[in-house]
Design an enzyme around this catalytic site. Structure first.
Site, mmCIF file in Angstrom:
data_model
loop_
_atom_site.group_PDB
_atom_site.id
_atom_site.type_symbol
_atom_site.label_atom_id
_atom_site.label_comp_id
_atom_site.label_asym_id
_atom_site.label_seq_id
_atom_site.Cartn_x
_atom_site.Cartn_y
_atom_site.Cartn_z
ATOM 1 N N ASP A 17 4.554 -7.970 -0.319
ATOM 2 C CA ASP A 17 4.766 -7.110 0.855
ATOM 3 C C ASP A 17 5.954 -6.178 0.597
ATOM 4 O O ASP A 17 5.850 -4.956 0.742
ATOM 5 C CB ASP A 17 5.036 -7.977 2.103
ATOM 6 C CG ASP A 17 4.015 -9.095 2.246
ATOM 7 O OD1 ASP A 17 2.870 -8.801 2.582
ATOM 8 O OD2 ASP A 17 4.376 -10.262 1.972
ATOM 9 N N GLU A 276 -1.135 -8.352 -5.254
ATOM 10 C CA GLU A 276 -1.560 -6.961 -5.121
ATOM 11 C C GLU A 276 -0.788 -6.024 -6.046
ATOM 12 O O GLU A 276 -1.361 -5.276 -6.832
ATOM 13 C CB GLU A 276 -1.383 -6.535 -3.657
ATOM 14 C CG GLU A 276 -1.752 -5.105 -3.424
ATOM 15 C CD GLU A 276 -2.066 -4.770 -1.965
ATOM 16 O OE1 GLU A 276 -2.519 -5.657 -1.215
ATOM 17 O OE2 GLU A 276 -1.845 -3.607 -1.581
#
Ligand code: TRH
Length: 380
Positions: A17, A276
């Site tokens: 994040d 990610e």
């Protein structure tokens, strides 16, 4: 005209994040004449991503780093004026007082929910859709992705040029590796291993230790440290030391800054990445890789994995495709390796060519930051 951007980042777990938000914030400030504030609610995690470059940030004041104002997003929110564009990363809920400030603004604010990355087909259909708000604010979904009808991938200007120059420059590579105390044997395959816990890891390491090719595996300190130690038969480890078992040498290395982590990926013959952001950076590295996808309930992640594999393997021969699929699927299902040790973390010319071709095909798309800016310009 300069635009102002506020990026809100709630750290759910791990580093992705903060990693994505920090990268995006820097690129907007550096390349698009934007005044960027990044609000992050976990300073410790943030500091690990940029600490070695900047010495860490304080919780009490705004910190200017690389042209971005980084703020601690405290539970006790102090009202501020809202920006032209507001990015709510990964559906984190904005402070209610900030939403009030957006609604009260003379000039309308564009509110974007930056979503998680997925290669699934439905992403293109949902990218850019509005999310109706009762207070009249305009909010849209922004989906990163792998096709030109999505929001693209984060990629800084000149990233690939810098990477390719670095990979051609033996001295630069050797200097970088020596700076992080890595000295692989000349014929060893250099691998980085950044992954989640995996009950099959021991069986993979055993297979690799029995391979013909020598492997030097770098393990950034983190979630698998304990498992790797257990396989090595150690109670504790020393950073930087090489632990040799059969044909494999395992070396724990410190968590690097994002800048250095890129260079590590560029130096390795093979990268195991996860989540990610490291997954995207491994693709820009142009090197063969294995993706440990973030595990989700009811194996929802396996659908995402299959969607990506479909795209990624489209240009491979049937045999190459089968090996790649088996390797990725067995790792992500925590199964013992289904292919020989030499093929598990395999570089090799064909694999390198494929990785570079894949990177070149993605490079043709606009990057996520420029697509965000374009979205704003079209919306104004
Ligand atoms: O850390 P991750 O697993 O992050 C996540 C989170 O779990 C998040 O909640 C979830 O939504 C997301 O995955 C999908 O993996 P990721 O995304 O690769 O983030 C790691 C970041 O850490 C990335 O920015 C690269 C950086 N990094 C360094 O800067 N130095 C290092 O030494 C390493 C190993 C990574």
């Amino acid at each position: 005209m300069r635009t102002s951007w506020d990026i809100f980042c709630h750290v759910v777990d791990n580093y992705g994040d903060a990693g994505v938000c920090w990268r995006l914030a820097r690129q907007l400030a550096a390349e698009f004449d934007a005044d960027v504030r990044l609000w992050v609610d976990d300073i410790e995690t943030f500091n690990r991503l940029c600490a070695s470059d900047h010495g860490g940030i304080s919780q009490t004041a705004a910190n200017e780093i690389d042209g971005v104002l980084v703020h601690y997003w405290s539970a006790q929110w102090q009202p501020v004026a809202s920006a032209d564009v507001v990015i709510e990363a990964f559906g984190c809920a904005l402070p209610p007082a900030y939403i009030t400030a957006m609604a009260a603004r003379n000039v309308q604010t564009l509110w974007l929910n930056l979503e998680y990355l997925s290669a699934e087909d439905w992403v293109a259909g949902c990218h850019g859709l509005p999310s109706l708000q009762a207070n009249g604010l305009q909010k849209y979904f922004f989906f990163p992705g792998f096709s030109p009808t999505t929001g693209g991938l984060l990629r800084e200007a000149r990233l690939l040029q810098t990477r390719r120059e670095f990979q051609r420059d033996g001295v630069a590579k050797a200097q970088f590796l020596s700076r992080i105390a890595v000295q692989p044997a000349p014929d060893a395959s250099l691998v980085s291993l950044f992954c989640y816990e995996n009950s099959a890891l021991a069986s993979w390491l055993t297979a690799i230790s029995e391979a013909e090719r020598q492997h030097h595996i770098l393990v950034p300190e983190g979630r698998v440290t304990k498992e790797v130690c257990a396989w090595l038969g150690l109670d504790s480890y020393t950073l930087g030391e090489c632990y040799v078992r059969g044909r494999v040498c395992l070396q724990f290395i410190p968590f690097l800054s994002q800048h250095d982590y890129d260079r590590l990926l560029w130096c390795c013959d093979f990268n195991v990445v996860r989540g990610e952001d490291s997954f995207v950076r491994a693709q820009w590295a142009g090197r063969p890789m294995l993706w440990h996808i973030y595990p989700q309930q009811e194996d929802a992640h396996l659908v995402k994995l299959a969607a990506f594999l479909n795209l990624y393997s489209a240009d491979l021969s049937a045999d190459e495709k089968a090996v790649l699929m088996r390797r990725w699927q067995s790792w992500n299902s925590a199964e013992a390796p289904a292919v020989a040790g030499d093929q598990l973390f395999a570089g090799g010319l064909g694999a390198v060519r494929h990785a570079e071709q894949w990177c070149t095909s993605l490079e043709k798309q606009n990057n996520l930051a420029e697509l965000l800016v374009q979205f704003y310009r079209n919306w104004v």
